[in-house]
Scaffold this active site. Structure first.
Site, PDB file in Angstrom:
ATOM      1  N   ASP A  66     -22.226  17.104  -7.967  1.00  0.00           N
ATOM      2  CA  ASP A  66     -22.082  16.906  -9.349  1.00  0.00           C
ATOM      3  C   ASP A  66     -20.667  16.593 -10.216  1.00  0.00           C
ATOM      4  OD1 ASP A  66     -23.188  16.628 -12.240  1.00  0.00           O
ATOM      5  OD2 ASP A  66     -23.093  18.320 -12.408  1.00  0.00           O
ATOM      6  N   GLU A  94     -18.944  17.728 -13.167  1.00  0.00           N
ATOM      7  CA  GLU A  94     -17.753  18.986 -14.460  1.00  0.00           C
ATOM      8  C   GLU A  94     -16.980  19.736 -13.497  1.00  0.00           C
ATOM      9  OE1 GLU A  94     -21.372  16.860 -16.621  1.00  0.00           O
ATOM     10  OE2 GLU A  94     -21.017  17.351 -14.365  1.00  0.00           O
ATOM     11  N   HIS A 129     -25.022  13.491 -10.553  1.00  0.00           N
ATOM     12  CA  HIS A 129     -24.087  13.926 -11.631  1.00  0.00           C
ATOM     13  C   HIS A 129     -24.620  12.113 -12.389  1.00  0.00           C
ATOM     14  CE1 HIS A 129     -22.301  13.739 -15.037  1.00  0.00           C
ATOM     15  NE2 HIS A 129     -21.737  12.563 -14.938  1.00  0.00           N
ATOM     16  N   HIS A 156     -21.643  23.221 -12.532  1.00  0.00           N
ATOM     17  CA  HIS A 156     -20.376  23.957 -13.645  1.00  0.00           C
ATOM     18  C   HIS A 156     -21.528  24.565 -14.126  1.00  0.00           C
ATOM     19  CE1 HIS A 156     -23.961  21.193 -16.019  1.00  0.00           C
ATOM     20  NE2 HIS A 156     -23.575  20.237 -15.331  1.00  0.00           N
ATOM     21  N   HIS A 159     -22.946  22.939 -19.598  1.00  0.00           N
ATOM     22  CA  HIS A 159     -23.736  22.444 -20.023  1.00  0.00           C
ATOM     23  C   HIS A 159     -25.479  22.991 -19.959  1.00  0.00           C
ATOM     24  CE1 HIS A 159     -23.399  18.876 -17.869  1.00  0.00           C
ATOM     25  NE2 HIS A 159     -24.462  18.906 -17.998  1.00  0.00           N
ATOM     26  N   GLU A 182     -28.117  24.916 -14.365  1.00  0.00           N
ATOM     27  CA  GLU A 182     -28.494  24.138 -13.421  1.00  0.00           C
ATOM     28  C   GLU A 182     -28.154  24.268 -11.941  1.00  0.00           C
ATOM     29  OE1 GLU A 182     -26.346  19.818 -13.544  1.00  0.00           O
ATOM     30  OE2 GLU A 182     -26.834  20.381 -16.424  1.00  0.00           O
TER      31      GLU A 182
END
Length: 159
Positions: free
Chosen positions: A11, A13, A63, A107, A118, A137
């Site tokens: 990912d 972030e 992502h 993240h 998020h 996630e």
């Protein structure tokens, strides 16, 4: 026994240096820098997996639109998974008889103090619960891997 096959799910972030929303969105120079950093972290994970005994490494671009990693800069010893459609989202490749997963650049979950925190979609989900646990996630996709019998060996990113 054959050498293990490892999936690296990337990912953006949680990549070192990424802390602003524009770094995660296509169409600006900050995003281009973050893509390079993301690719460099993927390469470090590939090198580590191979040095640790992996025989094969898959790298899943996890992502957004799944087209962020710079394919021409990715370690050529890795197989890149990019684009759509995909049925397992950020864990695409886990169904390819992998022996373990590394989750790199992830993240924190929504409603926490993590950088760019998020869960799946910032506008759609504030909190997600699974089996009595509030998960982001990382937890959701780790549960998916676990359901398929694949252990998560490492998670890196923001807290």
């Amino acid at each position: 026994m054959p050498a293990p096959k490892i999936l690296i799910s990337m990912d953006i972030e949680g990549v070192a240096g990424v802390w602003r929303p524009e770094q995660t969105q296509a169409g600006n120079g900050e995003y281009e820098r973050a893509r390079r950093w993301m690719t460099e972290e993927a390469n470090a994970a590939v090198r580590g997996a191979l040095a640790g005994g992996a025989g094969e490494v898959l790298v899943n671009d996890s992502h957004g639109h799944f087209g962020n990693l710079l394919a021409d800069l990715l370690d050529p010893r890795a197989q890149l998974i990019q684009g759509k459609p995909r049925t397992l989202g950020m864990m695409a490749g886990v169904e390819q008889d992998v022996d373990g997963v590394l989750m790199i650049g992830w993240h924190a979950r929504a409603k926490t103090r993590g950088v760019l925190a998020h869960t799946t979609n910032s506008f759609a989900f504030a909190r997600v619960w699974l089996g009595g646990l509030e998960l982001g996630e990382v937890g959701l996709y780790a549960a998916l891997a676990g359901e398929l019998g694949v252990p998560v060996l490492l998670v890196s990113g923001c807290d």
